[in-house]
Design a protein around this motif. Sequence first.
Motif, PDB file in Angstrom:
ATOM      1  N   GLY A  93    -145.827 -37.034  -8.273  1.00  0.00           N
ATOM      2  CA  GLY A  93    -145.328 -36.209  -7.183  1.00  0.00           C
ATOM      3  C   GLY A  93    -145.307 -36.961  -5.877  1.00  0.00           C
ATOM      4  N   SER A  94    -144.881 -36.271  -4.838  1.00  0.00           N
ATOM      5  CA  SER A  94    -144.869 -36.800  -3.477  1.00  0.00           C
ATOM      6  C   SER A  94    -145.884 -36.006  -2.663  1.00  0.00           C
ATOM      7  N   ILE A  95    -146.707 -36.721  -1.890  1.00  0.00           N
ATOM      8  CA  ILE A  95    -147.667 -36.059  -1.022  1.00  0.00           C
ATOM      9  C   ILE A  95    -147.321 -36.399   0.426  1.00  0.00           C
ATOM     10  N   PHE A  96    -147.575 -35.465   1.325  1.00  0.00           N
ATOM     11  CA  PHE A  96    -147.194 -35.708   2.717  1.00  0.00           C
ATOM     12  C   PHE A  96    -148.105 -34.953   3.676  1.00  0.00           C
ATOM     13  N   SER A  97    -148.128 -35.438   4.907  1.00  0.00           N
ATOM     14  CA  SER A  97    -148.804 -34.742   5.998  1.00  0.00           C
ATOM     15  C   SER A  97    -148.008 -34.984   7.272  1.00  0.00           C
ATOM     16  N   VAL A  98    -148.058 -34.018   8.168  1.00  0.00           N
ATOM     17  CA  VAL A  98    -147.300 -34.082   9.414  1.00  0.00           C
ATOM     18  C   VAL A  98    -148.273 -33.962  10.583  1.00  0.00           C
ATOM     19  N   TYR A  99    -148.097 -34.846  11.556  1.00  0.00           N
ATOM     20  CA  TYR A  99    -148.897 -34.840  12.780  1.00  0.00           C
ATOM     21  C   TYR A  99    -147.976 -34.631  13.984  1.00  0.00           C
ATOM     22  N   ARG A 100    -148.503 -34.033  15.036  1.00  0.00           N
ATOM     23  CA  ARG A 100    -147.771 -34.015  16.310  1.00  0.00           C
ATOM     24  C   ARG A 100    -147.874 -35.410  16.917  1.00  0.00           C
ATOM     25  N   ARG A 101    -146.780 -35.894  17.359  1.00  0.00           N
ATOM     26  CA  ARG A 101    -146.735 -37.226  17.960  1.00  0.00           C
ATOM     27  C   ARG A 101    -147.510 -37.228  19.268  1.00  0.00           C
ATOM     28  N   LYS A 102    -148.316 -38.289  19.480  1.00  0.00           N
ATOM     29  CA  LYS A 102    -149.089 -38.407  20.717  1.00  0.00           C
ATOM     30  C   LYS A 102    -148.326 -39.183  21.783  1.00  0.00           C
ATOM     31  N   SER A 103    -147.575 -40.205  21.368  1.00  0.00           N
ATOM     32  CA  SER A 103    -146.854 -41.048  22.321  1.00  0.00           C
ATOM     33  C   SER A 103    -145.617 -40.320  22.842  1.00  0.00           C
ATOM     34  N   SER A 104    -145.100 -40.823  23.940  1.00  0.00           N
ATOM     35  CA  SER A 104    -143.906 -40.242  24.551  1.00  0.00           C
ATOM     36  C   SER A 104    -142.718 -40.354  23.600  1.00  0.00           C
ATOM     37  N   GLU A 105    -141.877 -39.326  23.573  1.00  0.00           N
ATOM     38  CA  GLU A 105    -140.695 -39.352  22.712  1.00  0.00           C
ATOM     39  C   GLU A 105    -139.702 -40.417  23.155  1.00  0.00           C
ATOM     40  N   ASP A 106    -139.842 -40.891  24.389  1.00  0.00           N
ATOM     41  CA  ASP A 106    -138.940 -41.916  24.917  1.00  0.00           C
ATOM     42  C   ASP A 106    -139.356 -43.323  24.498  1.00  0.00           C
ATOM     43  N   ALA A 107    -140.549 -43.450  23.938  1.00  0.00           N
ATOM     44  CA  ALA A 107    -141.088 -44.763  23.573  1.00  0.00           C
ATOM     45  C   ALA A 107    -141.215 -44.859  22.050  1.00  0.00           C
ATOM     46  N   PRO A 108    -141.315 -46.097  21.536  1.00  0.00           N
ATOM     47  CA  PRO A 108    -141.542 -46.255  20.093  1.00  0.00           C
ATOM     48  C   PRO A 108    -142.887 -45.648  19.683  1.00  0.00           C
ATOM     49  N   CYS A 109    -142.974 -45.244  18.434  1.00  0.00           N
ATOM     50  CA  CYS A 109    -144.241 -44.721  17.906  1.00  0.00           C
ATOM     51  C   CYS A 109    -145.310 -45.796  17.950  1.00  0.00           C
ATOM     52  N   THR A 110    -146.546 -45.372  17.978  1.00  0.00           N
ATOM     53  CA  THR A 110    -147.674 -46.293  17.981  1.00  0.00           C
ATOM     54  C   THR A 110    -148.584 -45.984  16.800  1.00  0.00           C
ATOM     55  N   ASP A 111    -149.505 -46.881  16.523  1.00  0.00           N
ATOM     56  CA  ASP A 111    -150.488 -46.651  15.454  1.00  0.00           C
ATOM     57  C   ASP A 111    -151.276 -45.367  15.711  1.00  0.00           C
ATOM     58  N   ALA A 112    -151.540 -45.077  16.976  1.00  0.00           N
ATOM     59  CA  ALA A 112    -152.324 -43.880  17.327  1.00  0.00           C
ATOM     60  C   ALA A 112    -151.596 -42.591  16.957  1.00  0.00           C
ATOM     61  N   ASP A 113    -150.282 -42.657  16.771  1.00  0.00           N
ATOM     62  CA  ASP A 113    -149.523 -41.474  16.378  1.00  0.00           C
ATOM     63  C   ASP A 113    -149.838 -41.054  14.946  1.00  0.00           C
ATOM     64  N   ILE A 114    -150.170 -42.007  14.094  1.00  0.00           N
ATOM     65  CA  ILE A 114    -150.304 -41.701  12.663  1.00  0.00           C
ATOM     66  C   ILE A 114    -151.699 -41.985  12.106  1.00  0.00           C
ATOM     67  N   LEU A 115    -152.430 -42.930  12.684  1.00  0.00           N
ATOM     68  CA  LEU A 115    -153.772 -43.251  12.169  1.00  0.00           C
ATOM     69  C   LEU A 115    -154.778 -42.301  12.812  1.00  0.00           C
ATOM     70  N   ARG A 116    -154.828 -41.082  12.272  1.00  0.00           N
ATOM     71  CA  ARG A 116    -155.628 -40.009  12.854  1.00  0.00           C
ATOM     72  C   ARG A 116    -156.371 -39.255  11.763  1.00  0.00           C
TER      73      ARG A 116
END
Length: 118
Positions: free
Chosen positions: A21-44
């Motif tokens: 199967g496929s497993i997933f999780s969704v987080y609210r993004r911490k970084s600004s939507e105008d900037a690229p994602c950062t590790d802090a957005d997903i490593l939580r």
Amino acid sequence: FCVAFDPLDGSSNIDCNVSVGSIFSVYRRKSSEDAPCTDADILRPGTEIIVAGYCMYGAATELIITFGRGVQRFALDPALGEFLFVSDMKMDPKGGKKIFSCNEGNSLQWDPPILKYV
């Protein structure tokens, strides 16, 4: 939002006729939507997940999902091409086991941020 997922969890067991199967999780993004994602957005921590679930493929295709208040089970109706609600899944109100789980078999190939996090 940021999504963490394993697109084919259990693939190493396909030859054993075990469900995958496929497993997933969704987080609210911490970084600004105008900037690229950062590790802090997903490593939580998992306590910050806002949606999580899995889709199991086999004789039937099922989707299990939570938005943080209960867990719902859906089954794919191939004739309709849609997931239909099956049931609310009952959880023990005392909670489950407090465990950590990951597949360490591939840890030699993990990226440094993942190794650091684990």
